[in-house]
Design a protein around this motif. Structure first.
Motif, PDB file in Angstrom:
ATOM      1  N   MET A 150       0.843  -1.171   0.000  1.00  0.00           N
ATOM      2  CA  MET A 150       0.000   0.000   0.000  1.00  0.00           C
ATOM      3  C   MET A 150       0.894   1.242   0.000  1.00  0.00           C
ATOM      4  SD  MET A 150      -2.809   1.276   2.824  1.00  0.00           S
ATOM      5  CE  MET A 150      -4.032   0.097   2.366  1.00  0.00           C
ATOM      6  N   HIS A 151       0.440   2.285  -0.653  1.00  0.00           N
ATOM      7  CA  HIS A 151       1.147   3.566  -0.656  1.00  0.00           C
ATOM      8  C   HIS A 151       0.194   4.621  -0.092  1.00  0.00           C
ATOM      9  CE1 HIS A 151       3.761   6.661  -3.062  1.00  0.00           C
ATOM     10  NE2 HIS A 151       3.706   6.911  -1.780  1.00  0.00           N
ATOM     11  N   VAL A 152       0.587   5.202   1.029  1.00  0.00           N
ATOM     12  CA  VAL A 152      -0.209   6.226   1.699  1.00  0.00           C
ATOM     13  C   VAL A 152       0.396   7.587   1.386  1.00  0.00           C
ATOM     14  CG1 VAL A 152      -1.000   7.080   3.933  1.00  0.00           C
ATOM     15  CG2 VAL A 152      -0.793   4.623   3.547  1.00  0.00           C
ATOM     16  N   VAL A 153      -0.437   8.526   0.942  1.00  0.00           N
ATOM     17  CA  VAL A 153       0.022   9.877   0.637  1.00  0.00           C
ATOM     18  C   VAL A 153      -0.782  10.864   1.474  1.00  0.00           C
ATOM     19  CG1 VAL A 153       0.357  11.627  -1.141  1.00  0.00           C
ATOM     20  CG2 VAL A 153       0.613   9.209  -1.717  1.00  0.00           C
ATOM     21  N   ALA A 154      -0.085  11.674   2.259  1.00  0.00           N
ATOM     22  CA  ALA A 154      -0.724  12.747   3.020  1.00  0.00           C
ATOM     23  C   ALA A 154      -0.405  14.057   2.302  1.00  0.00           C
ATOM     24  CB  ALA A 154      -0.199  12.783   4.449  1.00  0.00           C
ATOM     25  N   ILE A 155      -1.435  14.758   1.870  1.00  0.00           N
ATOM     26  CA  ILE A 155      -1.261  16.049   1.204  1.00  0.00           C
ATOM     27  C   ILE A 155      -1.760  17.110   2.180  1.00  0.00           C
ATOM     28  CG2 ILE A 155      -1.858  17.484  -0.772  1.00  0.00           C
ATOM     29  CD1 ILE A 155      -2.403  14.829  -2.292  1.00  0.00           C
ATOM     30  N   VAL A 156      -0.851  17.976   2.607  1.00  0.00           N
ATOM     31  CA  VAL A 156      -1.170  18.976   3.627  1.00  0.00           C
ATOM     32  C   VAL A 156      -0.725  20.359   3.162  1.00  0.00           C
ATOM     33  CG1 VAL A 156      -1.087  17.309   5.530  1.00  0.00           C
ATOM     34  CG2 VAL A 156       0.999  18.520   4.858  1.00  0.00           C
ATOM     35  N   ALA A 157      -1.282  21.377   3.776  1.00  0.00           N
ATOM     36  CA  ALA A 157      -0.971  22.747   3.374  1.00  0.00           C
ATOM     37  C   ALA A 157       0.398  23.199   3.864  1.00  0.00           C
ATOM     38  CB  ALA A 157      -2.049  23.698   3.883  1.00  0.00           C
ATOM     39  N   HIS A 158       0.704  22.945   5.122  1.00  0.00           N
ATOM     40  CA  HIS A 158       1.890  23.538   5.746  1.00  0.00           C
ATOM     41  C   HIS A 158       2.772  22.470   6.389  1.00  0.00           C
ATOM     42  CE1 HIS A 158      -1.697  26.167   6.419  1.00  0.00           C
ATOM     43  NE2 HIS A 158      -0.962  26.962   5.673  1.00  0.00           N
ATOM     44  N   PRO A 159       4.073  22.763   6.512  1.00  0.00           N
ATOM     45  CA  PRO A 159       4.924  21.880   7.303  1.00  0.00           C
ATOM     46  C   PRO A 159       4.350  21.801   8.712  1.00  0.00           C
ATOM     47  CG  PRO A 159       6.265  23.431   6.080  1.00  0.00           C
ATOM     48  CD  PRO A 159       4.826  23.869   5.919  1.00  0.00           C
ATOM     49  N   ASP A 160       4.325  20.665   9.272  1.00  0.00           N
ATOM     50  CA  ASP A 160       3.842  20.261  10.600  1.00  0.00           C
ATOM     51  C   ASP A 160       2.362  19.879  10.600  1.00  0.00           C
ATOM     52  OD1 ASP A 160       2.261  22.577  11.235  1.00  0.00           O
ATOM     53  OD2 ASP A 160       3.756  23.387  12.576  1.00  0.00           O
ATOM     54  N   ASP A 161       1.619  20.153   9.533  1.00  0.00           N
ATOM     55  CA  ASP A 161       0.213  19.747   9.488  1.00  0.00           C
ATOM     56  C   ASP A 161       0.079  18.223   9.524  1.00  0.00           C
ATOM     57  OD1 ASP A 161      -0.634  22.368   9.394  1.00  0.00           O
ATOM     58  OD2 ASP A 161      -1.313  22.303   7.308  1.00  0.00           O
ATOM     59  N   ALA A 162       0.927  17.510   8.792  1.00  0.00           N
ATOM     60  CA  ALA A 162       0.838  16.047   8.790  1.00  0.00           C
ATOM     61  C   ALA A 162       1.110  15.497  10.183  1.00  0.00           C
ATOM     62  CB  ALA A 162       1.814  15.453   7.778  1.00  0.00           C
ATOM     63  N   ASP A 163       2.085  16.083  10.885  1.00  0.00           N
ATOM     64  CA  ASP A 163       2.409  15.635  12.243  1.00  0.00           C
ATOM     65  C   ASP A 163       1.202  15.786  13.153  1.00  0.00           C
ATOM     66  OD1 ASP A 163       4.827  15.819  10.948  1.00  0.00           O
ATOM     67  OD2 ASP A 163       5.667  17.314  12.288  1.00  0.00           O
ATOM     68  N   ILE A 164       0.577  16.940  13.081  1.00  0.00           N
ATOM     69  CA  ILE A 164      -0.538  17.269  13.970  1.00  0.00           C
ATOM     70  C   ILE A 164      -1.791  16.460  13.622  1.00  0.00           C
ATOM     71  CG2 ILE A 164      -2.143  19.109  14.649  1.00  0.00           C
ATOM     72  CD1 ILE A 164       0.264  21.064  14.198  1.00  0.00           C
ATOM     73  N   PHE A 165      -2.123  16.398  12.341  1.00  0.00           N
ATOM     74  CA  PHE A 165      -3.393  15.820  11.937  1.00  0.00           C
ATOM     75  C   PHE A 165      -3.372  14.304  11.767  1.00  0.00           C
ATOM     76  CE2 PHE A 165      -3.823  20.193   9.983  1.00  0.00           C
ATOM     77  CZ  PHE A 165      -4.571  20.687  11.029  1.00  0.00           C
ATOM     78  N   CYS A 166      -2.243  13.746  11.332  1.00  0.00           N
ATOM     79  CA  CYS A 166      -2.254  12.306  11.053  1.00  0.00           C
ATOM     80  C   CYS A 166      -0.902  11.636  11.277  1.00  0.00           C
ATOM     81  CB  CYS A 166      -2.753  12.040   9.641  1.00  0.00           C
ATOM     82  SG  CYS A 166      -1.813  12.860   8.327  1.00  0.00           S
ATOM     83  N   GLY A 167      -0.057  12.225  12.100  1.00  0.00           N
ATOM     84  CA  GLY A 167       1.276  11.671  12.334  1.00  0.00           C
ATOM     85  C   GLY A 167       1.258  10.249  12.852  1.00  0.00           C
ATOM     86  N   GLY A 168       0.380   9.962  13.797  1.00  0.00           N
ATOM     87  CA  GLY A 168       0.299   8.611  14.346  1.00  0.00           C
ATOM     88  C   GLY A 168      -0.108   7.591  13.299  1.00  0.00           C
ATOM     89  N   THR A 169      -1.062   7.964  12.477  1.00  0.00           N
ATOM     90  CA  THR A 169      -1.519   7.067  11.407  1.00  0.00           C
ATOM     91  C   THR A 169      -0.406   6.822  10.398  1.00  0.00           C
ATOM     92  OG1 THR A 169      -3.790   7.815  11.681  1.00  0.00           O
ATOM     93  CG2 THR A 169      -3.232   6.781   9.570  1.00  0.00           C
TER      94      THR A 169
END
Length: 78
Positions: free
Chosen positions: A1-20
């Motif tokens: 599987m390939h998971v892609v997180a597309i976020v607006a700003h640096p640190d958004d991925a950490d905050i919103f879905c880092g654990g996932t």
């Protein structure tokens, strides 16, 4: 599987879905984090936008490494 997180700003991925993202990476899935901007407007003080963007990009790349991401990309939208 390939998971892609597309976020607006640096640190958004950490905050919103880092654990996932970390969980997917730990189970062997490919993980890519794509940032729309470099975060040039997210600083305080006398730093220039370019200096702020450089710091935030370095931080996001380091965070991607901790999360186990295979790729950390910046799309350079203003």
């Amino acid at each position: 599987m390939h998971v892609v997180a597309i976020v607006a700003h640096p640190d958004d991925a950490d905050i919103f879905c880092g654990g996932t993202l970390a969980k997917h990476a730990a189970r062997g899935d490919r993980v890519t984090i794509a940032h729309m901007t470099r975060g040039e407007y997210g600083g305080l003080g006398a730093d220039t936008e370019a200096e702020i963007a450089d710091v935030r990009e370095r931080e996001a790349r380091a965070s991607g490494e901790v999360l186990g991401a295979d790729a950390v990309e910046f799309l350079d939208f203003a």
